[in-house]
Motif scaffolding. Structure first.
Motif, PDB file in Angstrom:
ATOM      1  N   GLU A 106       2.261  10.023  -5.758  1.00 25.90           N
ATOM      2  CA  GLU A 106       2.614  11.410  -5.431  1.00 25.90           C
ATOM      3  C   GLU A 106       3.553  12.032  -6.450  1.00 25.90           C
ATOM      4  O   GLU A 106       4.370  11.343  -7.021  1.00 25.90           O
ATOM      5  CB  GLU A 106       3.283  11.448  -4.033  1.00 25.90           C
ATOM      6  CG  GLU A 106       2.245  11.448  -2.926  1.00 25.90           C
ATOM      7  CD  GLU A 106       2.866  11.114  -1.575  1.00 25.90           C
ATOM      8  OE1 GLU A 106       4.073  11.320  -1.398  1.00 25.90           O
ATOM      9  OE2 GLU A 106       2.109  10.617  -0.726  1.00 25.90           O
ATOM     10  N   ASN A 143       1.045   4.240  -2.754  1.00 21.69           N
ATOM     11  CA  ASN A 143       0.783   5.638  -2.407  1.00 21.69           C
ATOM     12  C   ASN A 143       1.918   6.550  -2.834  1.00 21.69           C
ATOM     13  O   ASN A 143       1.692   7.641  -3.341  1.00 21.69           O
ATOM     14  CB  ASN A 143       0.579   5.779  -0.894  1.00 21.69           C
ATOM     15  CG  ASN A 143      -0.744   5.161  -0.476  1.00 21.69           C
ATOM     16  OD1 ASN A 143      -1.625   4.987  -1.314  1.00 21.69           O
ATOM     17  ND2 ASN A 143      -0.859   4.828   0.782  1.00 21.69           N
ATOM     18  N   THR A 144       3.167   6.102  -2.618  1.00 26.89           N
ATOM     19  CA  THR A 144       4.299   6.969  -2.959  1.00 26.89           C
ATOM     20  C   THR A 144       4.414   7.131  -4.464  1.00 26.89           C
ATOM     21  O   THR A 144       4.844   8.164  -4.942  1.00 26.89           O
ATOM     22  CB  THR A 144       5.615   6.413  -2.409  1.00 26.89           C
ATOM     23  OG1 THR A 144       5.696   5.036  -2.741  1.00 26.89           O
ATOM     24  CG2 THR A 144       5.701   6.613  -0.916  1.00 26.89           C
ATOM     25  N   ASN A 184       0.835  -1.205   0.000  1.00 26.71           N
ATOM     26  CA  ASN A 184       0.000   0.000   0.000  1.00 26.71           C
ATOM     27  C   ASN A 184       0.862   1.243   0.000  1.00 26.71           C
ATOM     28  O   ASN A 184       0.599   2.200  -0.733  1.00 26.71           O
ATOM     29  CB  ASN A 184      -0.903   0.028   1.237  1.00 26.71           C
ATOM     30  CG  ASN A 184      -1.967  -1.039   1.163  1.00 26.71           C
ATOM     31  OD1 ASN A 184      -2.242  -1.575   0.085  1.00 26.71           O
ATOM     32  ND2 ASN A 184      -2.553  -1.373   2.301  1.00 26.71           N
ATOM     33  N   GLU A 185       1.895   1.220   0.830  1.00 25.11           N
ATOM     34  CA  GLU A 185       2.769   2.386   0.941  1.00 25.11           C
ATOM     35  C   GLU A 185       3.477   2.643  -0.390  1.00 25.11           C
ATOM     36  O   GLU A 185       3.626   3.789  -0.807  1.00 25.11           O
ATOM     37  CB  GLU A 185       3.777   2.131   2.063  1.00 25.11           C
ATOM     38  CG  GLU A 185       4.466   3.350   2.585  1.00 25.11           C
ATOM     39  CD  GLU A 185       3.515   4.369   3.180  1.00 25.11           C
ATOM     40  OE1 GLU A 185       2.452   3.959   3.705  1.00 25.11           O
ATOM     41  OE2 GLU A 185       3.830   5.558   3.113  1.00 25.11           O
TER      42      GLU A 185
END
Lengths: 369, 116
Positions: free
Chosen positions: A369, A365-366, A361-362
């Motif tokens: 961005e 997400n990154t 998930n992380e």
């Protein structure tokens, strides 16, 4: 004959896997841990891509699924033994570590001592209460928020179990005059975990009506009292993991060992066979009657403790090869009684999956961005 | 960069000056040997990875430095993602296998009780 063939092979193995001549040995290095007289060899996993010419060691899910097997050998209320075959030690060890330290349980975390006139100090008593296993399904509770420490009893029905311990010791009026036995002289002088009574919060009485929340064992001695002494305590149980405090660990023990493998390199007969049998645990070696001679046979190497006693006998040590199967794990899981062992194992596997998901998930997400 | 602001970081990426995307140290917060070693195994099983290793920075810090160096300029996040996915799939398969074995055992036992 056999003896001489075996020795040079072992010597070649030490030099490594680069030479094409010892291809027969490569399989041994990859899949077995060798128990030698002066040490254990081939301990580490080496089957990574590029390490062995002629082997395709890249990860292949189909191949893993084909080779992987599990077998539950023994299961009762609190103990389980199972085999896990075809997986690497890194992952098997992750399961073991999670069982010890990362499967959540409920335990006494806060102790409100309203009265304690016993000889056990408050802090010692609080520690003893913390270590008592509490029977309550941790999956039905939330973690208590660390930020909300300010309010003393901020616990709510979704994250806290309240227990009460209220005992007062008195003289037994019906005890005989000349008795010196505490059991007869006093009432309530032994405080057991069974005296801890559950006080439902909010709707808990309905939700956990048939869950029977309380200590797993009713016969843990908490304190001893004398007439006039009393305990008046309220406890808050919260959800936590063994990494934070060992009282949250759901297992009494969780461990694995590798399957032992014993190979007899040549027939062993007579007195030697008798001696060989005594070098191993009972049931490992069987002596078979053949043409009036006793011949040694390996019948169940699983029972062996791998003591390597046989290597102390100069005439026997070159006749056997001791090893362990690198990817055959014999797990033993012993629950404290909070959850059945099979639930602990499934929970442990889910914990590792959650860890992976957290970082996936992380990563997602990154990237955005 | 991940998790900046008021929330605690989960994953950080550290790169040396001038290094390409293929050489990255990931900082995995709140992790130890449990995920570190199993993930290292899965990542090392990838032929695109030249090097993979991890270290625990200090016993009192709950984070690990997880280093990946790839071959041929592939971004290091790719083998990391593949490793995490593979590890997750392995767990799923282990879980399924275990549950099947457990069900078989339970059915066998209840049948024994019925017949006896």
């Amino acid at each position: 004959m056999y003896h001489e063939a075996a020795l040079p092979r072992r010597r070649r193995g030490r030099r490594g896997s680069k030479m094409a001549a010892n291809m027969s040995n490569v399989e041994d290095i990859r899949s077995r841990v060798l128990l030698g007289e002066f040490g254990v060899k081939n301990v580490h996993t080496t089957d990574f891509p590029g390490n062995y010419p002629g082997y395709d060691d890249t990860w292949d899910m189909q191949r893993f699924q084909k080779n992987f097997t599990m077998d539950i050998v023994d299961l009762d209320e609190n103990c389980m033994e199972f085999d896990m075959v075809g997986i690497d030690a890194a992952i098997a060890n992750a399961f073991r570590r999670i069982l010890l330290a990362e499967v959540p349980t409920m335990a006494v975390e806060k102790v409100f001592i309203y009265n304690n006139t016993s000889i056990i100090q408050d802090e010692v008593l609080a520690h003893r209460l913390g270590l008592i296993p509490i029977k309550a399904d941790p999956r039905l509770f939330e973690y208590r928020n660390a930020g909300e420490e300010s309010g003393e009893d901020a616990g709510s029905e979704i994250d806290t179990i309240q227990l009460q311990l209220k005992v007062k010791c008195s003289r037994n009026p019906r005890a005989s005059k000349d008795s010196s036995d505490p059991q007869e002289l006093y009432l309530n002088h032994m405080v057991y975990s069974g005296d801890m009574k559950w006080m439902p919060i909010g709707n808990q009485a309905d939700v956990f009506a048939d869950a029977n929340i309380g200590p797993v064992h009713d016969d843990i001695l908490i304190a001893q009292l004398r007439p006039g002494q009393e305990l008046d305590i309220i406890m808050h149980c919260v959800k936590g993991i063994g990494k934070d405090h060992a009282k949250f660990s759901p297992v009494a023990t969780a461990s694995y060992r590798l399957l032992p493998e014993i190979t007899l390199l040549e027939p062993i007969e007579g007195e030697k066979a008798e001696r060989l049998k005594r070098c191993f645990s009972r049931g490992v070696i069987h002596l078979e009657e053949l043409n009036g001679k006793k011949v040694a046979m390996v019948v169940n190497s699983r029972l062996d403790t791998c003591s390597r006693e046989v290597l102390r006998h100069d005439d026997l040590k070159n006749l056997v090869k001791l090893g362990r199967v690198r990817d055959h794990f014999i797990f033993t899981v012993e629950s404290t009684g909070v959850l059945p062992p099979e639930v602990l194992v499934t929970e442990a596997i889910k914990v590792l999956m959650t860890k992976c998901q957290r970082f996936l998930n992380e990563l997602d997400n990154t990237d955005m961005e | 960069m991940a998790g900046e602001g008021e929330k605690k970081p989960v994953l950080e990426m550290v790169q040396a000056d001038g290094a390409d995307e293929g050489c990255v140290t990931f900082v995995l917060h709140d992790e130890d040997h449990t995920l570190g070693n199993s993930l290292r195994y899965m990542v090392m099983k990838n032929a695109d990875v030249e090097f993979c290793g991890y270290s625990i920075t200090h016993p009192s810090e709950s984070k690990i430095n997880f280093r990946i160096q790839t071959r041929g300029g592939i971004p290091a996040t790719e083998p990391l993602r593949k490793g995490l996915n593979d590890l997750s799939d392995v767990c799923q398969h282990v879980l399924n296998t275990f549950q099947v074995r457990f069900c078989i055992l339970e059915i066998g036992r209840s049948r024994c009780e019925l017949t006896s």
